[in-house]
Write an enzyme that holds these catalytic residues in place. Structure first.
Site, PDB file in Angstrom:
ATOM      1  N   THR A  60     -27.390  15.588  20.506  1.00 57.43           N
ATOM      2  CA  THR A  60     -27.930  16.530  19.446  1.00 57.43           C
ATOM      3  C   THR A  60     -28.944  15.940  18.401  1.00 57.43           C
ATOM      4  O   THR A  60     -29.593  16.547  17.909  1.00 57.43           O
ATOM      5  CB  THR A  60     -26.867  17.077  18.855  1.00 57.43           C
ATOM      6  OG1 THR A  60     -26.043  17.701  19.930  1.00 57.43           O
ATOM      7  CG2 THR A  60     -27.122  18.049  17.605  1.00 57.43           C
ATOM      8  N   SER A 107     -24.553  13.504  26.094  1.00 61.20           N
ATOM      9  CA  SER A 107     -23.509  12.262  26.668  1.00 61.20           C
ATOM     10  C   SER A 107     -23.007  12.707  27.915  1.00 61.20           C
ATOM     11  O   SER A 107     -22.861  11.428  28.500  1.00 61.20           O
ATOM     12  CB  SER A 107     -22.706  12.025  25.367  1.00 61.20           C
ATOM     13  OG  SER A 107     -22.023  13.274  25.128  1.00 61.20           O
ATOM     14  N   ASP A 139     -20.445  14.603  22.484  1.00 63.82           N
ATOM     15  CA  ASP A 139     -19.321  15.521  23.429  1.00 63.82           C
ATOM     16  C   ASP A 139     -18.362  14.416  24.050  1.00 63.82           C
ATOM     17  O   ASP A 139     -17.251  14.631  24.137  1.00 63.82           O
ATOM     18  CB  ASP A 139     -19.824  16.167  24.356  1.00 63.82           C
ATOM     19  CG  ASP A 139     -20.586  17.606  24.121  1.00 63.82           C
ATOM     20  OD1 ASP A 139     -20.387  17.896  22.898  1.00 63.82           O
ATOM     21  OD2 ASP A 139     -21.289  18.135  24.670  1.00 63.82           O
TER      22      ASP A 139
END
Length: 385
Positions: A60, A107, A139
């Site tokens: 992100t 991830s 994550d």
């Protein structure tokens, strides 16, 4: 009068230095050199800035939002780490920063084999750098961080960071997290701490931290024992240390030296989740698919259903090793037995990483159980005085 003395001194100093340049064999007198030192007119060369490399994997933090207010609608792993680091203000005041683009994905997209390569890259960087920052999606960040914690050989700071909001949205936490991660790595305060995870002005031990919310920026917590410390602008406060930081340097490294194995040696380990009247299918399916180890996320203190328990016994007869953990989110498990290792307070995701690495280096149950006790449980031993 003082101003006149200062100007006169500077003129005398300049003349003396010029004279010394012409006749280098004639040194400045000791008294003159002392006076120069006291007044601070000649200073030592500025201390070199710590060198920190940012190794990017995406997530992100590198996300590009649909527009400036799209907090949850974005494409992760879009922006390049070189460009993001360049945009950080005042970074030259905290470190000499370089970048390396390892990958640019969420991830969850990374395989264990790729984490093997990432760990080796971190160690390679630490041969010349004072610290490393690894950017990652959140994550599975706790698993990536724990894999690095158990495998990186250098005791220099390794800081994993990311963000809960993409780089391009208003109110993003991405630049602040990246800047503070660089600051933390450059400070050297987490040397011998292993890998730490830093978001939201807090840093946590990789072994204990977990993500507990899907959207909030304060998602990462360490249940029961809390964060290692905090970053408040120029104040980096460390309030507790991981157990490995207290070990002698000769005992600091784990047995999991990836340079001793290949990617093909990495064991297959799965997680089986228990619930009311859970069936045996998860365990039997994992074994049929080649799992050498299984972590059970059990109810309460780690219990599993009768059907799962019966299937576990069959799998143990086939040489599969089990680790028991709780699905509750915190608390310990002390149950062990034939083919079963207690997970202590490791959560299921962390226990899987620990078991996976253990099985990659040994197939002996007693050895693996000892590694869990020594490196997995994280107990602090206070020497007698």
């Amino acid at each position: 009068m003082n101003k006149w003395k200062s100007q006169s001194f500077k003129m005398l100093l300049a003349a003396g230095l010029a004279f010394s340049a012409v006749l280098p064999s004639i040194p400045l007198s000791k008294a003159f050199a002392a006076e120069v030192s006291i007044r601070g007119e000649i200073t030592k060369a500025e201390k070199k800035m710590p060198k920190v490399q940012v190794i990017a994997t995406g997530g992100t933090l590198a996300g590009k939002s649909t527009d400036e207010t799209s907090f949850t609608t974005y494409k992760a792993g879009t922006l390049l780490i070189e460009d993001m680091v360049k945009s950080l203000p005042n970074k030259d005041k905290i470190a000499e920063v370089s970048t390396y683009q390892f990958g640019n994905s969420g991830s969850s997209a990374y395989t264990i084999q790729q984490l093997y390569e990432l760990s080796l890259k971190v160690d390679e960087a630490l041969k010349t750098q004072d610290g490393v920052v690894v950017t990652s999606g959140t994550d599975t960040m706790e698993e990536i961080a724990y894999f690095l914690d158990l495998t990186v050989r250098s005791p220099k700071p390794v800081v994993v960071t990311g963000s809960m909001r993409p780089w391009t949205v208003i109110g993003t936490d991405a630049p602040a997290n990246l800047y503070n991660a660089i600051k933390l790595a450059a400070s050297g305060k987490t040397k011998y701490f292993g890998t730490v995870l830093m978001l939201n002005d807090e840093f946590h031990a990789a072994r204990e931290v977990t993500k507990n919310n899907s959207y909030r920026t304060d998602t990462f917590v360490t249940p029961e024992v809390g964060a290692l410390g905090y970053i408040d602008e120029n104040n980096i406060r460390v309030y507790r240390a991981p157990f490995r930081a207290l070990k002698p340097a000769s005992e600091w490294s784990t047995p999991f030296d990836l340079s001793k194995i290949t990617k093909n040696d990495l064991a297959k380990v799965e997680i089986a989740y228990s619930y009311q009247d859970a069936g045996p299918g998860a365990i039997s399916g994992f074994v049929a698919n080649g799992a050498k180890g299984i972590v059970t996320a059990g109810t309460g203190a780690g219990g599993i259903s009768k059907a799962m328990s019966e299937e576990r016994a069959k799998a143990i007869e086939q040489g599969v090793i089990f680790v028991m953990t709780t699905r509750t989110g915190s608390g310990s498990n002390y149950s062990s037995g034939k083919g079963i290792i207690a997970g202590d307070n490791l959560n299921a995701a962390h226990a899987r990483i620990m078991l996976l690495l253990s099985l990659s280096f040994s197939k002996d149950f007693a050895t693996i159980q000892d590694w869990f006790t020594t490196y997995g449980y994280g107990q602090i031993e206070i020497p007698e005085k």
